[in-house]
Scaffold this active site. Structure first.
Site, PDB file in Angstrom:
ATOM      1  N   ASP A  29       0.799  -1.225   0.000  1.00  0.00           N
ATOM      2  CA  ASP A  29       0.000   0.000   0.000  1.00  0.00           C
ATOM      3  C   ASP A  29       0.831   1.275   0.000  1.00  0.00           C
ATOM      4  O   ASP A  29       0.358   2.328  -0.441  1.00  0.00           O
ATOM      5  CB  ASP A  29      -1.009   0.005   1.160  1.00  0.00           C
ATOM      6  CG  ASP A  29      -0.360  -0.053   2.530  1.00  0.00           C
ATOM      7  OD1 ASP A  29       0.775  -0.544   2.628  1.00  0.00           O
ATOM      8  OD2 ASP A  29      -1.004   0.386   3.502  1.00  0.00           O
ATOM      9  N   GLU A  51       9.363 -10.732  -2.430  1.00  0.00           N
ATOM     10  CA  GLU A  51      10.406  -9.710  -2.546  1.00  0.00           C
ATOM     11  C   GLU A  51      11.804 -10.300  -2.636  1.00  0.00           C
ATOM     12  O   GLU A  51      12.682  -9.723  -3.300  1.00  0.00           O
ATOM     13  CB  GLU A  51      10.338  -8.739  -1.363  1.00  0.00           C
ATOM     14  CG  GLU A  51       9.115  -7.844  -1.355  1.00  0.00           C
ATOM     15  CD  GLU A  51       7.895  -8.450  -0.669  1.00  0.00           C
ATOM     16  OE1 GLU A  51       6.864  -7.764  -0.554  1.00  0.00           O
ATOM     17  OE2 GLU A  51       7.984  -9.640  -0.244  1.00  0.00           O
ATOM     18  N   HIS A 114       0.715   0.331  10.492  1.00  0.00           N
ATOM     19  CA  HIS A 114       1.058  -1.048  10.164  1.00  0.00           C
ATOM     20  C   HIS A 114       2.416  -1.085   9.460  1.00  0.00           C
ATOM     21  O   HIS A 114       2.860  -0.088   8.880  1.00  0.00           O
ATOM     22  CB  HIS A 114      -0.023  -1.670   9.280  1.00  0.00           C
ATOM     23  CG  HIS A 114      -0.234  -0.963   7.977  1.00  0.00           C
ATOM     24  ND1 HIS A 114      -0.865   0.250   7.878  1.00  0.00           N
ATOM     25  CD2 HIS A 114       0.100  -1.305   6.712  1.00  0.00           C
ATOM     26  CE1 HIS A 114      -0.907   0.637   6.626  1.00  0.00           C
ATOM     27  NE2 HIS A 114      -0.327  -0.293   5.880  1.00  0.00           N
ATOM     28  N   HIS A 115       3.050  -2.211   9.472  1.00  0.00           N
ATOM     29  CA  HIS A 115       4.392  -2.429   8.909  1.00  0.00           C
ATOM     30  C   HIS A 115       5.493  -1.706   9.692  1.00  0.00           C
ATOM     31  O   HIS A 115       6.616  -1.608   9.210  1.00  0.00           O
ATOM     32  CB  HIS A 115       4.483  -2.002   7.439  1.00  0.00           C
ATOM     33  CG  HIS A 115       3.568  -2.761   6.518  1.00  0.00           C
ATOM     34  ND1 HIS A 115       2.981  -3.952   6.857  1.00  0.00           N
ATOM     35  CD2 HIS A 115       3.140  -2.465   5.259  1.00  0.00           C
ATOM     36  CE1 HIS A 115       2.221  -4.371   5.843  1.00  0.00           C
ATOM     37  NE2 HIS A 115       2.299  -3.483   4.870  1.00  0.00           N
ATOM     38  N   GLY A 417      26.743 -16.370  -2.541  1.00  0.00           N
ATOM     39  CA  GLY A 417      26.409 -17.788  -2.433  1.00  0.00           C
ATOM     40  C   GLY A 417      25.089 -18.098  -1.775  1.00  0.00           C
ATOM     41  O   GLY A 417      24.989 -18.998  -0.939  1.00  0.00           O
ATOM     42  N   ASP A 448      18.042 -29.687  -7.090  1.00  0.00           N
ATOM     43  CA  ASP A 448      16.694 -29.871  -6.547  1.00  0.00           C
ATOM     44  C   ASP A 448      16.513 -29.174  -5.198  1.00  0.00           C
ATOM     45  O   ASP A 448      15.440 -28.648  -4.896  1.00  0.00           O
ATOM     46  CB  ASP A 448      16.346 -31.362  -6.432  1.00  0.00           C
ATOM     47  CG  ASP A 448      17.402 -32.180  -5.693  1.00  0.00           C
ATOM     48  OD1 ASP A 448      18.474 -31.634  -5.359  1.00  0.00           O
ATOM     49  OD2 ASP A 448      17.157 -33.379  -5.464  1.00  0.00           O
ATOM     50  N   ASN A 475      19.617 -34.719  -7.428  1.00  0.00           N
ATOM     51  CA  ASN A 475      20.609 -35.566  -6.751  1.00  0.00           C
ATOM     52  C   ASN A 475      20.276 -35.726  -5.273  1.00  0.00           C
ATOM     53  O   ASN A 475      21.147 -35.942  -4.442  1.00  0.00           O
ATOM     54  CB  ASN A 475      22.032 -35.037  -6.952  1.00  0.00           C
ATOM     55  CG  ASN A 475      22.162 -33.564  -6.593  1.00  0.00           C
ATOM     56  OD1 ASN A 475      21.257 -32.971  -6.007  1.00  0.00           O
ATOM     57  ND2 ASN A 475      23.292 -32.984  -6.942  1.00  0.00           N
ATOM     58  N   GLY A 477      18.934 -33.800  -2.654  1.00  0.00           N
ATOM     59  CA  GLY A 477      19.283 -32.972  -1.506  1.00  0.00           C
ATOM     60  C   GLY A 477      20.383 -31.961  -1.763  1.00  0.00           C
ATOM     61  O   GLY A 477      20.740 -31.659  -2.899  1.00  0.00           O
ATOM     62  N   GLU A 481      26.369 -28.993   0.490  1.00  0.00           N
ATOM     63  CA  GLU A 481      26.525 -29.111   1.941  1.00  0.00           C
ATOM     64  C   GLU A 481      27.091 -30.484   2.313  1.00  0.00           C
ATOM     65  O   GLU A 481      27.913 -30.606   3.228  1.00  0.00           O
ATOM     66  CB  GLU A 481      25.179 -28.884   2.640  1.00  0.00           C
ATOM     67  CG  GLU A 481      24.388 -27.682   2.158  1.00  0.00           C
ATOM     68  CD  GLU A 481      25.037 -26.352   2.512  1.00  0.00           C
ATOM     69  OE1 GLU A 481      26.186 -26.330   3.002  1.00  0.00           O
ATOM     70  OE2 GLU A 481      24.393 -25.321   2.266  1.00  0.00           O
TER      71      GLU A 481
END
Length: 571
Positions: A29, A51, A114-115, A417, A448, A475, A477, A481
């Site tokens: 708004d 966003e 608000h916000h 990253g 994925d 693959n 997951g 990591e």
């Protein structure tokens, strides 16, 4: 009056003058009246799913167009975008972040709106953006609004970093003189001090002439600060071997016989490592020596024998020349160097690395491994002028093993990253390509796990008729990591999705999309083949490409172990 305009139209018309045609963001708004004025300035509204995705998309758009704009609403909207804006700041990408904020009257009275945080402090969110913005302005004074807009936009373009522009609701339609729009914003770079620049040129020229086996090392800021053309000429005229880094992939024409490969310190292929580290002079252009970009800080180059060109300073050995920008120096070198005096050593030349399938025997002969896939698409499928976006993870490291045709643009986020970046960036890049050169293919390669963070932006691609080829690596997951820590840990697992239902779910119409499932090398060879319907990229397409769970590109395997060791370091 004819000689007047509104603050918002002045801002939007300036964006149009800078080459922006589409504005990313989410309505709220406090920005709605501003959005009403986009068409009058010749701008289209994208309308992203959230966003954060809009921030990533603005980043991708800017990497094609040179600058972009993002509009969010006060508080809840702008904060949702900050990870994307921070990534643009980190990676040196010019994004104009426009935030619709409450009226100046509401702010002065400390109204409980608000916000807000409910404490009457309306500056808190702008202050959060202060450290990830080159310039921060609030357009709360019509007498200086045009000046502040021009100052912010110039800073965004020249610094190649985001700026923050707050637009209060009661200032949107305030009248200001329009005469400034008749004169384009001065985007010229600061002029180098003549005497200092002359000294730099003399020193650099002498060192280049004395070198026996110099090499050129091109990095990210050569792209960000717009010296790619100067670099191309320097390579062609000097005939010195030239090397890229992960963040500058695509900055050098990889079909040029002087291109030697990608240097990543100890992670480099042996021939690349030998060629760079045996050089008696490294001409470094736009260096950005982050951990993943430098092989875990394992560069074996020496300050004494390195010339560093940067946007705001030059380093010649141990001497630093602040305030001397590289673009002017490179242009003057190109004009004054006697290229016949530059010596070449056979040992400094590096032939392209052999594109071989290193691990053919590790998995079954039919599985699609990284060592097979990445060299294959470079040799057999990519074409000139492609735009290829790779996700943080296996794709960012795998693309290092792909040899590009001429004119390929590579988009990745090696320094910041942020997992999920590539999907939003693909939307922005594809839209920029549609506006500037629709003949170019746009290719997204994403894992994925990463896809699950920002998959909604595929909906925006469909909405705007964009036609990227989305190669989704299944693959099972978060493989990047797993390579760092926790190969079998549950926190690196994800819920399996029905990926071939995504395009239909997001509203793609029958006949305007296509899905493929690829599980074997033979299927890769059949699908990723030049000239077939798939490769024409005349509709949005998704390829679910299955790879082994614990397979990873060569560079990622090494980097993962380095990262784990660095994370555990206590002294």
């Amino acid at each position: 009056m004819a000689d007047e305009t509104t603050i918002v139209l002045y801002l939007f018309k300036r964006l149009h003058q800078l080459g922006i045609r589409s504005v990313h963001g989410v309505p709220g708004d406090y920005n709605l009246v501003a959005l009403d004025n986009l068409p009058e300035a010749g701008l289209d509204w994208v309308g992203n799913c959230n966003e954060l995705n809009a921030g990533y998309a603005a980043d991708g758009y800017a990497r094609i167009k040179g600058i972009s704009a993002l509009i969010t609403t006060f508080g809840v909207g702008e904060l949702s975008a900050l990870a994307g804006v921070a990534g643009a700041y980190s990676e040196r990408v010019p994004v104009v972040h426009i935030v619709g904020v409450p009226s100046t009257l509401s702010q002065k009275s400390g109204a409980l709106l608000h916000h807000t945080l409910g404490n009457g402090d309306f500056s808190v969110f702008a202050n959060m953006s202060r450290n990830i913005s080159e310039v921060l302005v609030t357009l709360n004074d019509p007498t200086i609004a045009a000046r502040d807009i021009d100052r912010a936009l110039k800073a965004c373009y020249i610094s190649a970093r985001p700026v923050y522009i707050a637009l209060p609701t009661d200032m949107v339609l305030k009248k200001i003189p329009s005469r400034g729009l008749d004169t384009p914003i001065d985007l010229s770079l600061p002029i180098n001090d003549v005497e200092t620049e002359t000294d730099v040129l003399e020193s650099v020229t002498k060192i280049i002439y004395e070198a026996n086996n110099a090499i050129i090392l091109v990095d990210a800021c050569a792209i960000r600060h717009r010296v790619v053309e100067e670099v191309r000429q320097l390579i062609d005229k000097s005939q010195l071997p030239a090397f890229a880094t992960p963040m500058s992939k695509g900055a050098i024409d990889e079909t040029n016989p002087r291109f030697g490969g990608v240097y990543i310190g100890d992670i480099s292929r042996p021939d690349v490592k030998q060629a760079v580290e045996s050089a008696d002079l490294v001409i470094s252009i736009g260096a950005l020596k982050s951990d993943f970009n430098s092989g875990g800080f394992t560069y074996r180059t020496h300050t004494k024998t390195t010339i560093e060109f940067h946007s705001d300073h030059i380093k010649v050995g141990y001497a630093t020349y602040p305030g001397i920008g590289m673009k002017s120096v490179l242009q003057k070198l190109l004009a004054t160097l006697d290229f016949n005096k530059i010596r070449h050593s056979e040992s400094a030349k590096s032939d392209p690395p052999a594109l071989v399938n290193e691990e053919y025997g590790k998995f079954s002969g039919e599985e699609v491994t990284h060592s097979f896939f990445w060299p294959f698409i470079g040799k057999n499928w990519l074409q000139e002028k492609d735009v290829i976006i790779t996700e943080t993870g296996t794709a960012n490291f795998g693309i290092l093993e792909t040899r590009f045709p001429k004119g390929v643009t590579s988009i990745s986020q090696v320094l910041w990253g942020s997992i999920g970046y590539s999907v939003g960036a693909c939307q922005g890049a594809a839209l920029a390509v549609k506006e500037s050169d629709p003949s170019r293919r746009v290719i997204l390669i994403v894992g994925d796990g990463s896809f699950q963070l920002t998959a909604q932006e595929v909906s925006t691609m469909i909405r705007h008729g964009l036609k990227p080829i989305i190669v989704l690596i299944n693959n099972d997951g978060y493989t990047i990591e797993r390579m760092i820590h926790g190969e079998d840990a549950s926190y690196n697992d994800i819920q399996s999705w029905k990926h071939t239902k995504i395009l239909e779910t997001f509203g793609a119409k029958e006949g305007e999309y296509e899905n493929y499932v690829v599980k074997t090398r033979k299927e890769v060879e059949e699908l990723f083949s030049k000239g077939n319907t798939f490769s024409k990229a005349d509709k949005i397409q998704l390829v679910e490409l299955f790879m082994p769970k614990l397979d990873a590109p060569r560079a990622l395997k090494i980097t993962g172990k380095m990262a784990e060791k660095l994370n555990a370091k206590t002294e």
